[in-house]
Design a protein around this motif. Sequence first.
Motif, PDB file in Angstrom:
ATOM      1  N   LEU A  90       0.643  -1.234  -0.005  1.00 21.82           N
ATOM      2  CA  LEU A  90      -0.012   0.050   0.008  1.00 21.82           C
ATOM      3  C   LEU A  90       0.935   1.399   0.085  1.00 21.82           C
ATOM      4  O   LEU A  90       0.310   2.406  -0.069  1.00 21.82           O
ATOM      5  N   GLY A  91       2.265   1.099   0.154  1.00 22.66           N
ATOM      6  CA  GLY A  91       3.032   2.158   0.231  1.00 22.66           C
ATOM      7  C   GLY A  91       4.564   1.751   0.636  1.00 22.66           C
ATOM      8  O   GLY A  91       4.682   0.615   0.862  1.00 22.66           O
ATOM      9  N   SER A  92       5.243   2.668   0.882  1.00 26.84           N
ATOM     10  CA  SER A  92       6.567   2.307   1.407  1.00 26.84           C
ATOM     11  C   SER A  92       6.762   1.621   2.801  1.00 26.84           C
ATOM     12  O   SER A  92       7.644   1.270   3.054  1.00 26.84           O
ATOM     13  N   LYS A  93       5.718   2.026   3.656  1.00 29.16           N
ATOM     14  CA  LYS A  93       5.711   1.563   4.800  1.00 29.16           C
ATOM     15  C   LYS A  93       4.625   0.570   5.251  1.00 29.16           C
ATOM     16  O   LYS A  93       4.698  -0.076   6.170  1.00 29.16           O
ATOM     17  N   LEU A  94       3.529   0.320   4.498  1.00 27.02           N
ATOM     18  CA  LEU A  94       2.368  -0.317   4.622  1.00 27.02           C
ATOM     19  C   LEU A  94       1.842  -1.213   3.729  1.00 27.02           C
ATOM     20  O   LEU A  94       2.026  -1.117   2.602  1.00 27.02           O
ATOM     21  N   SER A  95       1.607  -2.588   4.261  1.00 31.24           N
ATOM     22  CA  SER A  95       1.142  -3.735   3.302  1.00 31.24           C
ATOM     23  C   SER A  95      -0.036  -4.493   3.992  1.00 31.24           C
ATOM     24  O   SER A  95       0.055  -4.640   5.444  1.00 31.24           O
ATOM     25  N   VAL A  96      -0.683  -5.211   3.281  1.00 30.60           N
ATOM     26  CA  VAL A  96      -1.847  -6.097   3.725  1.00 30.60           C
ATOM     27  C   VAL A  96      -1.272  -7.339   3.265  1.00 30.60           C
ATOM     28  O   VAL A  96      -0.981  -7.617   2.327  1.00 30.60           O
ATOM     29  N   ASN A  97      -1.267  -8.520   4.123  1.00 28.75           N
ATOM     30  CA  ASN A  97      -0.793  -9.720   4.040  1.00 28.75           C
ATOM     31  C   ASN A  97      -2.062 -10.743   4.365  1.00 28.75           C
ATOM     32  O   ASN A  97      -2.474 -10.691   5.343  1.00 28.75           O
ATOM     33  N   LEU A  98      -1.989 -11.567   3.239  1.00 28.80           N
ATOM     34  CA  LEU A  98      -3.133 -12.681   3.297  1.00 28.80           C
ATOM     35  C   LEU A  98      -2.329 -13.916   3.256  1.00 28.80           C
ATOM     36  O   LEU A  98      -1.512 -14.209   2.266  1.00 28.80           O
ATOM     37  N   GLU A  99      -2.507 -15.071   4.148  1.00 30.85           N
ATOM     38  CA  GLU A  99      -1.588 -15.918   4.222  1.00 30.85           C
ATOM     39  C   GLU A  99      -2.546 -17.327   4.690  1.00 30.85           C
ATOM     40  O   GLU A  99      -3.636 -17.250   5.319  1.00 30.85           O
ATOM     41  N   VAL A 100      -2.411 -18.536   3.997  1.00 31.99           N
ATOM     42  CA  VAL A 100      -2.795 -19.615   4.240  1.00 31.99           C
ATOM     43  C   VAL A 100      -1.887 -20.727   4.753  1.00 31.99           C
ATOM     44  O   VAL A 100      -0.700 -20.780   4.232  1.00 31.99           O
TER      45      VAL A 100
END
Length: 177
Positions: free
Chosen positions: A144-154
Amino acid sequence: MGASGRSLHLDLGGYQNHLEQKRNAPSGFEDKVSSRTGYLRLRGNLPLGTNWIWEPSVGTLVPWKSGVDGNSKKFTTHIDFTFSYPLISWLRFRLGPGVKWVFAFSDGGPIELNNGISTSTFYSAGYSSHSLTFSAQSGLSVVLGSKLSVNLEVYGSGLLNNLRRNFDAAITLGWRL
């Protein structure tokens, strides 16, 4: 991406265990076979060439799980050795092996439990135990930017055994430290 691409991320979110058992449980029993809890993870990013990134991580379920008797506690930790690859500029595919470590213990002693009509005193054993389960992790990271992410894991474990196969899932918001 050279050495300057190295980074450390703090991921915080939710974790759902036993997805298939929850899906197959009779109505009203879904929460008896599966639970939702918080997930806290520290994840490194170490570039391996121009596209691949090695993302070793250590995560734990929070709060730690208590048994119905109130005396037993269970701490669950994931140690993962994930690799990621960019699908497009803002989306990374993640895949890798890991180990799920569960440490359980109880102080033992008397416990008052419902016996159907009233309550009775039962006694629990004092114990501690460890279990290590090899797992495979797959997922997506949305940058989402240089500092932010959304992570989806299984997370999958016991993949070669129909009776022991298990799938868990996590969704986290990652912050680059």
